[in-house]
Design a protein around this motif. Sequence first.
Motif, PDB file in Angstrom:
ATOM      1  N   VAL A 106      -8.345  -4.573  -4.310  1.00  0.00           N
ATOM      2  CA  VAL A 106      -7.839  -5.045  -5.638  1.00  0.00           C
ATOM      3  C   VAL A 106      -6.534  -5.619  -5.194  1.00  0.00           C
ATOM      4  CG1 VAL A 106      -6.430  -3.724  -7.243  1.00  0.00           C
ATOM      5  CG2 VAL A 106      -8.544  -2.847  -6.904  1.00  0.00           C
ATOM      6  N   LEU A 107      -5.851  -5.161  -4.031  1.00  0.00           N
ATOM      7  CA  LEU A 107      -4.558  -5.745  -3.603  1.00  0.00           C
ATOM      8  C   LEU A 107      -4.910  -7.240  -3.278  1.00  0.00           C
ATOM      9  CD1 LEU A 107      -2.683  -3.083  -1.871  1.00  0.00           C
ATOM     10  CD2 LEU A 107      -2.164  -4.029  -4.305  1.00  0.00           C
TER      11      LEU A 107
ATOM     12  N   CYS B 190      -4.492   4.533   1.245  1.00  0.00           N
ATOM     13  CA  CYS B 190      -4.977   3.448   0.397  1.00  0.00           C
ATOM     14  C   CYS B 190      -6.221   3.337   0.876  1.00  0.00           C
ATOM     15  CB  CYS B 190      -4.212   1.987   0.428  1.00  0.00           C
ATOM     16  SG  CYS B 190      -4.594   0.943  -0.715  1.00  0.00           S
TER      17      CYS B 190
ATOM     18  N   MET C 133      -9.207  -0.066  -2.846  1.00  0.00           N
ATOM     19  CA  MET C 133      -7.954  -0.349  -3.485  1.00  0.00           C
ATOM     20  C   MET C 133      -7.411  -1.661  -2.816  1.00  0.00           C
ATOM     21  SD  MET C 133      -7.636   1.239  -6.137  1.00  0.00           S
ATOM     22  CE  MET C 133      -6.072   0.801  -6.526  1.00  0.00           C
TER      23      MET C 133
ATOM     24  N   LYS D 175       0.718  -1.149  -0.147  1.00  0.00           N
ATOM     25  CA  LYS D 175      -0.053  -0.195   0.023  1.00  0.00           C
ATOM     26  C   LYS D 175       0.804   1.107  -0.064  1.00  0.00           C
ATOM     27  CE  LYS D 175      -3.594  -2.383   2.714  1.00  0.00           C
ATOM     28  NZ  LYS D 175      -4.270  -2.356   3.986  1.00  0.00           N
TER      29      LYS D 175
ATOM     30  N   ASN E  32      -7.743   5.904  -7.053  1.00  0.00           N
ATOM     31  CA  ASN E  32      -7.699   4.647  -7.561  1.00  0.00           C
ATOM     32  C   ASN E  32      -6.525   4.367  -8.195  1.00  0.00           C
ATOM     33  OD1 ASN E  32     -10.252   4.506  -6.100  1.00  0.00           O
ATOM     34  ND2 ASN E  32     -11.372   4.809  -7.896  1.00  0.00           N
TER      35      ASN E  32
ATOM     36  N   HIS F 234      -4.503   5.947  -2.908  1.00  0.00           N
ATOM     37  CA  HIS F 234      -5.534   6.801  -3.586  1.00  0.00           C
ATOM     38  C   HIS F 234      -5.548   8.450  -2.855  1.00  0.00           C
ATOM     39  CE1 HIS F 234     -10.025   7.771  -4.159  1.00  0.00           C
ATOM     40  NE2 HIS F 234      -9.950   8.201  -3.088  1.00  0.00           N
TER      41      HIS F 234
ATOM     42  N   LEU G  52      -2.972   2.504  -9.030  1.00  0.00           N
ATOM     43  CA  LEU G  52      -2.157   0.991  -9.002  1.00  0.00           C
ATOM     44  C   LEU G  52      -1.208   1.221 -10.044  1.00  0.00           C
ATOM     45  CD1 LEU G  52      -2.353  -1.372  -7.933  1.00  0.00           C
ATOM     46  CD2 LEU G  52      -3.429  -2.234 -10.005  1.00  0.00           C
TER      47      LEU G  52
ATOM     48  N   ALA H 126      -0.662   0.010  -4.437  1.00  0.00           N
ATOM     49  CA  ALA H 126      -2.017   0.582  -4.598  1.00  0.00           C
ATOM     50  C   ALA H 126      -2.007   1.927  -3.677  1.00  0.00           C
ATOM     51  CB  ALA H 126      -3.076  -0.095  -4.022  1.00  0.00           C
TER      52      ALA H 126
END
Length: 351
Positions: free
Chosen positions: A59-60, A52, A56, A48, A114, A108, A116, A106
């Motif tokens: 997503v990881l 984050c 997100m 991260k 968002n 934000h 990456l 990731a």
Amino acid sequence: MAPTPHQSKTSKAKLIAGGKQPKARVARYLKTTEPQLVEGAKASLLLKGIRCSDSMSTVLKDLRSVQSPHAKLLTKSNMIVPFDDAGTQSLEFLTTKNDASLFAMASHNKKRPNNLVLGRTFDRRVLDMAEIGILQYRSVHDFPGLPKKRLGSKPLIHFVGDLWQSDHNLKRLQNLLVDFYRGDPVDSLVLSGLDHVMVFTAAESSSNGQNSEPIIHQRTYYMKLKKDPKGGKAPVPYLTPSGPDMDFKLRRTQFASPDLWKLATKQPMGTKAKKKKNQTTNLFGETLGRLHLEKQNIDSRSGKKAKALRLAERLEQDEERTAIESELGKEGAEMDSEFQRTYGFSRGEIE
């Protein structure tokens, strides 16, 4: 003068050991990190950024499930700005410490929501980095009750669109995505081991009548191979959406220079197949060879003959001998008659 590989290895070992001669444990660890002729699967590090969001983080977690068992997820936030020198050094330190050559970070924030960052390293240094902005995302958990991929299975990766070949940045991103998702390198595949497909579609986008960065649609499908209803030998794949799915745009990039890229893609001589002389393969896969032999005199060589052939040869020789004797007898009789006409008596009377 550049140091030899042995000198570089010794200096690296002394640096890890604090300037002293390395211990046996350090020496064994350094031996495991040496380059191999045939490398295994690349490990990936998922971490991260400064901030984050929960989406997100999801997503990881999905990336870890897709790349498992070759992925490691760090749960704490890291004060890393990837495209700065200090951030690049931090990424190199973390990938070296966790023995990973791929990484995904990731984050934000208001400027880049968002966000990456996908990247890879070469020789413990950052080789490529690509920053993507996720526009829409559907997690694996958004497809409840549907079958998912098996642990460690390799995907079929399909790229749709001419932009993957015409756009330079997308071409390098394509190579990075293949390296990121390919898993274990293998020489051959069994059809029953294929269970999911990843499709990346590059589509042009326009805003206010002006062309902008293309949108990339990533879709993941679970694949089930079934018998062909038409009677064919090859099985027919049936696809079911399984996730993760996302739509994203390419933001900032930092790809390797041509010289560094050439060095990173160089193949060792030990892995190249040696060319066999006087041996070719035709269109049907048959191996053809050419032999170089000295000139042979086959007229003077006699092989083993069958009994019938030997008998026929003996009869032919007898007939030839009889014909010669009869010819010689005729010539002798003619000579005797001519001698008698000339001298008036025969040669037999002289004897």
